[in-house]
Design a protein around this motif. Sequence first.
Motif, short mmCIF file in Angstrom:
data_model
loop_
_atom_site.label_atom_id
_atom_site.label_comp_id
_atom_site.label_asym_id
_atom_site.label_seq_id
_atom_site.Cartn_x
_atom_site.Cartn_y
_atom_site.Cartn_z
N VAL A 64 -8.02 -3.99 -11.73
CA VAL A 64 -8.50 -3.35 -10.50
C VAL A 64 -9.90 -2.79 -10.70
N GLU A 65 -10.81 -3.14 -9.80
CA GLU A 65 -12.17 -2.61 -9.78
C GLU A 65 -12.53 -2.27 -8.35
N SER A 66 -12.88 -1.01 -8.10
CA SER A 66 -13.28 -0.55 -6.77
C SER A 66 -12.22 -0.84 -5.71
N GLY A 67 -10.97 -0.71 -6.07
CA GLY A 67 -9.89 -0.88 -5.11
C GLY A 67 -9.41 -2.31 -4.95
N VAL A 68 -10.15 -3.29 -5.49
CA VAL A 68 -9.76 -4.70 -5.38
C VAL A 68 -9.59 -5.27 -6.78
N PRO A 69 -8.43 -5.84 -7.09
CA PRO A 69 -8.26 -6.47 -8.40
C PRO A 69 -9.31 -7.56 -8.60
N SER A 70 -9.97 -7.55 -9.75
CA SER A 70 -11.09 -8.46 -9.97
C SER A 70 -10.66 -9.92 -9.95
N PRO A 79 -1.41 -12.34 1.39
CA PRO A 79 -2.66 -12.91 1.93
C PRO A 79 -3.80 -11.91 2.05
N THR A 80 -3.49 -10.61 2.18
CA THR A 80 -4.54 -9.61 2.36
C THR A 80 -4.26 -8.39 1.51
N LEU A 81 -5.31 -7.61 1.31
CA LEU A 81 -5.20 -6.27 0.74
C LEU A 81 -5.68 -5.27 1.77
N GLN A 82 -5.06 -4.11 1.81
CA GLN A 82 -5.53 -3.00 2.65
C GLN A 82 -5.89 -1.84 1.74
N PHE A 83 -7.09 -1.29 1.94
CA PHE A 83 -7.51 -0.14 1.14
C PHE A 83 -8.60 0.60 1.90
N GLY A 84 -8.99 1.75 1.37
CA GLY A 84 -10.04 2.54 2.01
C GLY A 84 -9.64 3.99 2.13
N HIS A 85 -10.26 4.67 3.10
CA HIS A 85 -9.99 6.09 3.33
C HIS A 85 -9.98 6.34 4.83
N THR A 86 -9.87 7.59 5.22
CA THR A 86 -9.69 7.92 6.64
C THR A 86 -10.80 7.34 7.52
N GLY A 87 -12.04 7.40 7.05
CA GLY A 87 -13.17 6.95 7.87
C GLY A 87 -13.51 5.49 7.74
N GLU A 88 -12.83 4.76 6.83
CA GLU A 88 -13.19 3.36 6.59
C GLU A 88 -12.00 2.62 5.98
N GLN A 89 -11.33 1.83 6.79
CA GLN A 89 -10.16 1.08 6.35
C GLN A 89 -10.49 -0.42 6.28
N ARG A 94 -9.59 -12.88 -0.22
CA ARG A 94 -10.54 -13.57 -1.13
C ARG A 94 -9.99 -14.95 -1.48
N TRP A 95 -10.88 -15.93 -1.44
CA TRP A 95 -10.51 -17.31 -1.75
C TRP A 95 -11.52 -17.90 -2.74
N MET A 96 -11.09 -18.88 -3.51
CA MET A 96 -12.00 -19.72 -4.29
C MET A 96 -11.95 -21.11 -3.67
N LEU A 104 -13.47 -12.44 2.86
CA LEU A 104 -13.38 -12.14 4.28
C LEU A 104 -12.85 -10.72 4.44
N ALA A 105 -13.42 -9.98 5.38
CA ALA A 105 -12.96 -8.60 5.57
C ALA A 105 -13.15 -8.16 7.02
N HIS A 106 -12.22 -7.35 7.46
CA HIS A 106 -12.41 -6.55 8.67
C HIS A 106 -12.45 -5.10 8.22
N ILE A 107 -13.45 -4.36 8.68
CA ILE A 107 -13.60 -2.96 8.29
C ILE A 107 -13.53 -2.10 9.54
N ASP A 108 -12.55 -1.22 9.57
CA ASP A 108 -12.39 -0.30 10.69
C ASP A 108 -13.04 1.02 10.29
N ALA A 109 -14.21 1.30 10.89
CA ALA A 109 -14.99 2.49 10.52
C ALA A 109 -15.47 3.19 11.78
N PRO A 110 -14.61 3.99 12.41
CA PRO A 110 -14.97 4.64 13.69
C PRO A 110 -16.20 5.53 13.60
#
Length: 208
Positions: A64-70, A79-89, A94-96, A104-110
């Motif tokens: 694990v590095e920065s919340g995502v396994p290297s 198929p996906t990982l969910q991580f982050g904090h209250t202000g940024e989910q 990731r594919w090879m 690929l990412a969707h970032i929910d950051a109100p």
Amino acid sequence: MATVAEQLNGNRIEWMLLGSAATALRGAAIVPGDIDIALLAADDVTRAATVLPTPDAPDGPELVESGVPSGWISTAVEPTLQFGHTGEQWTFGRWMIAGVKVELAHIDAPTVAALMIETRAPLVWHERETLNCHGQPIPTVPIEVQLATMIARQQDGRIDATIAAIDTTRLNVPLLRRAISDKQSEVPAMTIPESLERLLADAQTATD
């Protein structure tokens, strides 16, 4: 890039190319380390896993590095990982593909919803530019917003390579000023390099 675009376009997934791959697609003399893509909705990351080459199970250990396994990649089981904090989910995949890392990412950051910044803010979706790769349309982050990101990251070499590759007379200068100003709200100490200062000054002179 064309392989990924064909699948996302063909399955009506709303997406946008970001980062170094977007800059290189405009002809800048840089070599991307991977392909970074934003998706409009979190569910689209899961949908992408049904159309991209997704293995059934992981291959090898994960660190694990920065919340995502290297070594983590999207699989049918996960198929996906969910991580982050209250202000940024983040909803992340990731594919090879043909030896190239595609993220690929969707970032929910109100908190940044009203800002014209790359990756996290919905406003930038209204300014997408469509480029082309081997006959596939590539919805791409606007270069003006990318330049603001480069300034914040002090990527002066990349800025110079970008300016050398594009037709600067076609830049949307109001959008560039807006993007720089909005990015400064996050990185107040941003210093605009001379090459861009001159470009902005020339644009101001032309409109006076």
